[in-house]
Design a protein around this motif. Structure first.
Motif, PDB file in Angstrom:
ATOM      1  N   PHE A 212       8.312  12.506 -26.999  1.00  0.00           N
ATOM      2  CA  PHE A 212       9.041  11.472 -26.253  1.00  0.00           C
ATOM      3  C   PHE A 212       8.870  11.759 -24.765  1.00  0.00           C
ATOM      4  CE2 PHE A 212      12.725   9.494 -24.231  1.00  0.00           C
ATOM      5  CZ  PHE A 212      12.561   8.201 -24.682  1.00  0.00           C
ATOM      6  N   ARG A 213       8.068  10.981 -24.127  1.00  0.00           N
ATOM      7  CA  ARG A 213       7.700  11.215 -22.718  1.00  0.00           C
ATOM      8  C   ARG A 213       8.419  10.198 -21.831  1.00  0.00           C
ATOM      9  NH1 ARG A 213       1.777  11.810 -24.920  1.00  0.00           N
ATOM     10  NH2 ARG A 213       1.902  13.996 -25.542  1.00  0.00           N
ATOM     11  N   ALA A 214       9.667  10.479 -21.539  1.00  0.00           N
ATOM     12  CA  ALA A 214      10.515   9.558 -20.781  1.00  0.00           C
ATOM     13  C   ALA A 214       9.955   9.254 -19.398  1.00  0.00           C
ATOM     14  CB  ALA A 214      11.927  10.125 -20.663  1.00  0.00           C
ATOM     15  N   ASN A 215       9.445  10.253 -18.721  1.00  0.00           N
ATOM     16  CA  ASN A 215       8.976  10.053 -17.350  1.00  0.00           C
ATOM     17  C   ASN A 215       7.724   9.192 -17.302  1.00  0.00           C
ATOM     18  OD1 ASN A 215      10.967  11.753 -15.939  1.00  0.00           O
ATOM     19  ND2 ASN A 215      10.087  13.298 -17.291  1.00  0.00           N
ATOM     20  N   LEU A 216       6.821   9.381 -18.233  1.00  0.00           N
ATOM     21  CA  LEU A 216       5.632   8.527 -18.277  1.00  0.00           C
ATOM     22  C   LEU A 216       6.013   7.101 -18.659  1.00  0.00           C
ATOM     23  CD1 LEU A 216       2.993  10.940 -19.841  1.00  0.00           C
ATOM     24  CD2 LEU A 216       3.234  10.239 -17.448  1.00  0.00           C
ATOM     25  N   ARG A 217       6.986   6.946 -19.538  1.00  0.00           N
ATOM     26  CA  ARG A 217       7.496   5.609 -19.865  1.00  0.00           C
ATOM     27  C   ARG A 217       8.061   4.949 -18.615  1.00  0.00           C
ATOM     28  NH1 ARG A 217       9.485   4.782 -25.585  1.00  0.00           N
ATOM     29  NH2 ARG A 217       8.561   6.476 -26.761  1.00  0.00           N
ATOM     30  N   ASN A 218       8.820   5.726 -17.848  1.00  0.00           N
ATOM     31  CA  ASN A 218       9.425   5.194 -16.631  1.00  0.00           C
ATOM     32  C   ASN A 218       8.374   4.822 -15.601  1.00  0.00           C
ATOM     33  OD1 ASN A 218      11.932   5.368 -17.746  1.00  0.00           O
ATOM     34  ND2 ASN A 218      12.505   7.235 -16.671  1.00  0.00           N
TER      35      ASN A 218
ATOM     36  N   LEU B  99       4.776   9.730  -7.620  1.00  0.00           N
ATOM     37  CA  LEU B  99       5.763   9.827  -8.699  1.00  0.00           C
ATOM     38  C   LEU B  99       5.079   9.998 -10.050  1.00  0.00           C
ATOM     39  CD1 LEU B  99       8.274   7.076  -7.535  1.00  0.00           C
ATOM     40  CD2 LEU B  99       8.443   9.551  -7.201  1.00  0.00           C
ATOM     41  N   ARG B 100       3.952   9.306 -10.240  1.00  0.00           N
ATOM     42  CA  ARG B 100       3.206   9.421 -11.498  1.00  0.00           C
ATOM     43  C   ARG B 100       2.704  10.846 -11.702  1.00  0.00           C
ATOM     44  NH1 ARG B 100      -0.266   5.283 -10.880  1.00  0.00           N
ATOM     45  NH2 ARG B 100      -1.805   6.669  -9.948  1.00  0.00           N
ATOM     46  N   SER B 101       2.276  11.521 -10.611  1.00  0.00           N
ATOM     47  CA  SER B 101       1.811  12.907 -10.786  1.00  0.00           C
ATOM     48  C   SER B 101       2.966  13.843 -11.130  1.00  0.00           C
ATOM     49  CB  SER B 101       1.021  13.437  -9.610  1.00  0.00           C
ATOM     50  OG  SER B 101       1.354  12.925  -8.416  1.00  0.00           O
ATOM     51  N   ILE B 102       4.145  13.594 -10.577  1.00  0.00           N
ATOM     52  CA  ILE B 102       5.314  14.398 -10.949  1.00  0.00           C
ATOM     53  C   ILE B 102       5.637  14.167 -12.425  1.00  0.00           C
ATOM     54  CG2 ILE B 102       7.792  14.722 -10.584  1.00  0.00           C
ATOM     55  CD1 ILE B 102       7.275  13.969  -7.608  1.00  0.00           C
ATOM     56  N   ALA B 103       5.619  12.900 -12.848  1.00  0.00           N
ATOM     57  CA  ALA B 103       5.898  12.572 -14.255  1.00  0.00           C
ATOM     58  C   ALA B 103       4.882  13.226 -15.177  1.00  0.00           C
ATOM     59  CB  ALA B 103       5.899  11.055 -14.447  1.00  0.00           C
ATOM     60  N   ARG B 104       3.631  13.239 -14.767  1.00  0.00           N
ATOM     61  CA  ARG B 104       2.580  13.865 -15.588  1.00  0.00           C
ATOM     62  C   ARG B 104       2.834  15.358 -15.749  1.00  0.00           C
ATOM     63  NH1 ARG B 104      -2.298  16.264 -14.501  1.00  0.00           N
ATOM     64  NH2 ARG B 104      -3.698  16.246 -16.273  1.00  0.00           N
ATOM     65  N   ILE B 105       3.247  16.027 -14.685  1.00  0.00           N
ATOM     66  CA  ILE B 105       3.560  17.467 -14.771  1.00  0.00           C
ATOM     67  C   ILE B 105       4.704  17.684 -15.753  1.00  0.00           C
ATOM     68  CG2 ILE B 105       4.540  19.423 -13.498  1.00  0.00           C
ATOM     69  CD1 ILE B 105       2.919  18.360 -11.050  1.00  0.00           C
ATOM     70  N   LEU B 106       5.700  16.821 -15.708  1.00  0.00           N
ATOM     71  CA  LEU B 106       6.847  16.967 -16.606  1.00  0.00           C
ATOM     72  C   LEU B 106       6.507  16.663 -18.065  1.00  0.00           C
ATOM     73  CD1 LEU B 106       9.758  15.408 -14.535  1.00  0.00           C
ATOM     74  CD2 LEU B 106       9.528  17.790 -15.243  1.00  0.00           C
ATOM     75  N   ASP B 107       5.620  15.681 -18.294  1.00  0.00           N
ATOM     76  CA  ASP B 107       5.433  15.188 -19.661  1.00  0.00           C
ATOM     77  C   ASP B 107       4.098  15.503 -20.322  1.00  0.00           C
ATOM     78  OD1 ASP B 107       7.961  14.132 -19.622  1.00  0.00           O
ATOM     79  OD2 ASP B 107       7.329  12.070 -19.289  1.00  0.00           O
ATOM     80  N   SER B 108       3.013  15.653 -19.567  1.00  0.00           N
ATOM     81  CA  SER B 108       1.720  15.764 -20.253  1.00  0.00           C
ATOM     82  C   SER B 108       0.658  16.546 -19.486  1.00  0.00           C
ATOM     83  CB  SER B 108       1.177  14.359 -20.548  1.00  0.00           C
ATOM     84  OG  SER B 108       0.880  13.694 -19.346  1.00  0.00           O
TER      85      SER B 108
ATOM     86  N   GLU C 138       0.825  -1.214   0.000  1.00  0.00           N
ATOM     87  CA  GLU C 138       0.000   0.000   0.000  1.00  0.00           C
ATOM     88  C   GLU C 138       0.855   1.258   0.000  1.00  0.00           C
ATOM     89  OE1 GLU C 138       0.441  -1.468   4.216  1.00  0.00           O
ATOM     90  OE2 GLU C 138      -0.282  -2.376   2.389  1.00  0.00           O
ATOM     91  N   HIS C 139       2.014   1.220   0.651  1.00  0.00           N
ATOM     92  CA  HIS C 139       2.913   2.375   0.632  1.00  0.00           C
ATOM     93  C   HIS C 139       3.561   2.528  -0.740  1.00  0.00           C
ATOM     94  CE1 HIS C 139       2.378   3.189   4.826  1.00  0.00           C
ATOM     95  NE2 HIS C 139       2.811   1.980   5.174  1.00  0.00           N
ATOM     96  N   ALA C 140       3.878   1.403  -1.371  1.00  0.00           N
ATOM     97  CA  ALA C 140       4.455   1.449  -2.718  1.00  0.00           C
ATOM     98  C   ALA C 140       3.461   2.060  -3.696  1.00  0.00           C
ATOM     99  CB  ALA C 140       4.872   0.054  -3.166  1.00  0.00           C
ATOM    100  N   GLU C 141       2.179   1.707  -3.555  1.00  0.00           N
ATOM    101  CA  GLU C 141       1.157   2.268  -4.445  1.00  0.00           C
ATOM    102  C   GLU C 141       1.021   3.776  -4.250  1.00  0.00           C
ATOM    103  OE1 GLU C 141      -0.360   0.885  -6.985  1.00  0.00           O
ATOM    104  OE2 GLU C 141       0.686  -0.973  -6.562  1.00  0.00           O
ATOM    105  N   LEU C 142       1.072   4.236  -3.006  1.00  0.00           N
ATOM    106  CA  LEU C 142       1.019   5.679  -2.740  1.00  0.00           C
ATOM    107  C   LEU C 142       2.237   6.378  -3.334  1.00  0.00           C
ATOM    108  CD1 LEU C 142      -0.271   5.797   0.944  1.00  0.00           C
ATOM    109  CD2 LEU C 142      -1.489   6.499  -1.122  1.00  0.00           C
ATOM    110  N   GLY C 143       3.404   5.755  -3.167  1.00  0.00           N
ATOM    111  CA  GLY C 143       4.624   6.315  -3.735  1.00  0.00           C
ATOM    112  C   GLY C 143       4.543   6.387  -5.247  1.00  0.00           C
ATOM    113  N   HIS C 144       3.992   5.338  -5.856  1.00  0.00           N
ATOM    114  CA  HIS C 144       3.859   5.323  -7.310  1.00  0.00           C
ATOM    115  C   HIS C 144       2.901   6.412  -7.771  1.00  0.00           C
ATOM    116  CE1 HIS C 144       2.086   3.578 -11.127  1.00  0.00           C
ATOM    117  NE2 HIS C 144       3.322   3.895 -11.448  1.00  0.00           N
ATOM    118  N   ALA C 145       1.821   6.620  -7.058  1.00  0.00           N
ATOM    119  CA  ALA C 145       0.851   7.666  -7.426  1.00  0.00           C
ATOM    120  C   ALA C 145       1.507   9.048  -7.358  1.00  0.00           C
ATOM    121  CB  ALA C 145      -0.365   7.608  -6.517  1.00  0.00           C
TER     122      ALA C 145
END
Length: 132
Positions: free
Chosen positions: A110-116, A25-34, A16-23
């Motif tokens: 090329f959206r590297a962060n979303l790929r990651n 990180l995903r929002s940071i990646a979204r700001i950077l890429d899309s 559950e902590h990993a899922e929160l961490g992923h969420a």
């Protein structure tokens, strides 16, 4: 003297902590890429494309944030091979961003962060399956 190898070992965090961490990180990646889109088109872009328009420091900031995302993936226990793929995505993105003007256009496509983040999601899914 402190042992440096123990300070960089991956964390074994509950799912559950990993899922929160992923969420997060995903929002940071979204700001950077899309984060934003061009009205009337399906084209999305993020802060990476905008910042790469600034000569010199523009490509450095998104690359540093991308490195942070990889570090956090490491802390979540992502395997070294996957981390290398993530680093390759960021390296290619940094090369694209280094080209004046055209680099910004390349950053849109090329959206590297979303790929990651997709690589991280696959890792977490695999980890979750192995715990069942």
């Amino acid at each position: 003297m402190r042992n440096l190898t123990t300070s960089i070992t991956p964390l074994r965090v509950p799912a559950e902590h990993a899922e929160l961490g992923h969420a997060r990180l995903r929002s940071i990646a979204r700001i950077l890429d899309s984060k934003w889109h061009i009205p009337g088109t399906g084209i999305r872009f993020g802060a990476d494309a905008i910042l790469s328009l600034i000569p010199g420091v523009g490509p450095v900031v998104p690359t540093a944030v991308s490195a942070y995302l990889i570090w956090e993936a490491h802390r979540l226990g992502v395997r070294p091979g996957t981390l290398l793929r993530m680093a390759a995505n960021v390296g290619l993105d940094a090369l694209i961003s280094a080209v004046p003007i055209a680099g910004s256009i390349g950053d849109v496509f090329f959206r590297a962060n979303l790929r990651n983040m997709e690589l991280l999601r696959r890792h977490l899914d695999q980890q979750r399956r192995s715990l069942k």
